[in-house]
Design an enzyme around this catalytic site. Structure first.
Site, PDB file in Angstrom:
ATOM      1  CG  ASP A  79      43.568  36.696  30.440  1.00  0.00           C
ATOM      2  OD1 ASP A  79      43.941  35.480  30.668  1.00  0.00           O
ATOM      3  OD2 ASP A  79      42.511  36.924  31.405  1.00  0.00           O
ATOM      4  CG  HIS A  88      45.757  32.335  30.598  1.00  0.00           C
ATOM      5  ND1 HIS A  88      44.581  32.394  31.347  1.00  0.00           N
ATOM      6  CD2 HIS A  88      45.985  30.898  30.461  1.00  0.00           C
ATOM      7  CE1 HIS A  88      43.951  30.925  31.058  1.00  0.00           C
ATOM      8  NE2 HIS A  88      44.916  30.272  30.831  1.00  0.00           N
ATOM      9  CG  HIS A 104      38.071  36.491  31.357  1.00  0.00           C
ATOM     10  ND1 HIS A 104      37.763  37.040  32.360  1.00  0.00           N
ATOM     11  CD2 HIS A 104      39.596  36.388  31.467  1.00  0.00           C
ATOM     12  CE1 HIS A 104      38.920  36.826  33.521  1.00  0.00           C
ATOM     13  NE2 HIS A 104      39.947  36.533  32.709  1.00  0.00           N
ATOM     14  CG  HIS A 129      38.173  34.242  35.862  1.00  0.00           C
ATOM     15  ND1 HIS A 129      38.161  33.865  34.658  1.00  0.00           N
ATOM     16  CD2 HIS A 129      39.452  34.423  36.275  1.00  0.00           C
ATOM     17  CE1 HIS A 129      39.357  33.957  34.158  1.00  0.00           C
ATOM     18  NE2 HIS A 129      39.919  34.429  34.900  1.00  0.00           N
ATOM     19  CD  GLU A 139      40.951  38.646  34.987  1.00  0.00           C
ATOM     20  OE1 GLU A 139      41.630  38.670  34.044  1.00  0.00           O
ATOM     21  OE2 GLU A 139      40.937  37.686  35.781  1.00  0.00           O
TER      22      GLU A 139
HETATM   23 ZN   LIG Z   1      43.253  34.091  32.279  1.00  0.00          ZN
END
Ligand SMILES: [Zn+2]
Length: 274
Positions: free
Chosen positions: A8, A60, A104, A115, A134
């Protein structure tokens, strides 16, 4: 040893704004360089630990953020949009370990650029009642294939969030989030050293690492941004409405549970308001 890297971008040291991670953004070229540096550091660490095959799945945005010829170690590169297993495409039971790089924090965390898959649709996700980002959701795929997650890189929130779902994963912290839009970053060279050393260390003890073992049947509860999204989500078989903006997914098969979640992500995209 075969190593799978799910790359990511928001969790890379030096990145604190969407303009650095989205094509067309003012600082996207810089963001790509920073990402490449960390991916190559992870590849170097895997090679140090004896890896013989490395796949980098670009996970990503449009999922083609890396220049393939610049990847170290002649790693293979999986890129492009619409991948059924999304951030985990390419993983299978032949891999010995997975690395979550540049990850993240989950939405609702103060982590930089936090997010969960779609910030304009998903306001929280929980696996078996525990808040999952995630990393947790992607762990469902690793569980299906019986592959351990050896290391997670990102800010100070990411590894703690992954811990309930990625047992024993090495936490590699390359920046300290101040807010959702600010972070104190390690120098990129230092971040890359930390990643190389951390990945090498994690992979050298891979035989003692267990694959994710999320209790089954498992639930994924998803809070959505609007009641319309929750209504739409129930069109997917097995998804149940639990509140005005909330649904629950239940399954005894981790891969199918992940795929149902991904279907929900794809479907609710049509209702995102600009
Ligand atoms: Zn991302």
């Amino acid at each position: 040893m075969k190593v799978f890297i799910s790359a990511d971008m928001e969790g890379v040291a030096g990145i604190s704004a969407w303009e650095q991670c989205l094509a067309g953004g003012d600082d996207y070229a810089l963001g790509r360089d920073l990402l490449l540096g960390e991916v190559n550091a992870a590849i170097a660490g895997a090679l140090d630990a004896g890896a013989t095959g490395i796949c980098v799945n670009d996970a990503h945005s449009r999922m083609r953020n890396l220049p393939p010829a610049a990847l170290a170690g002649r790693a293979s590169y999986l890129s492009g949009r619409f991948k059924p297993l999304y951030m985990m495409q390419g993983l299978d039971e032949t891999y010995d370990a997975a690395i979550f790089l540049g990850y993240h924090a989950a939405i609702a965390s103060p982590g930089v650029l936090s997010h969960t898959y779609n910030p304009r649709a998903v306001t929280e996700a929980r696996i078996n009642g525990v808040v999952a980002g995630e990393s947790g959701l992607n762990a469902l795929v690793a569980q299906h294939y019986g592959v351990a997650i050896a290391a997670v890189t990102g800010d100070q929130y990411v590894a703690a969030e992954a811990a309930p779902f990625c047992p024993g994963a090495e936490a590699i912290v390359v920046k300290h989030s101040i807010s959702r839009h600010a972070a104190h970053h390690r120098h990129p060279e230092e971040a890359r050293e930390l990643i190389r050393d951390g990945v090498q260390r994690a992979l050298s003890r891979v035989d003692g690492l267990a694959a994710p073992a999320i209790a089954l049947p498992a639930t994924v509860e998803v809070d959505l941004a609007s009641p319309d999204m929750a209504e739409q989500a129930t069109w997917i078989r097995g998804v149940e409405r639990t509140g005005p903006r909330a649904v629950v997914l239940r399954d005894d098969e981790p891969l199918r549970l992940f795929q149902t979640f991904i279907t929900l992500v794809y479907l609710t995209r049509s209702l995102v308001e600009d």
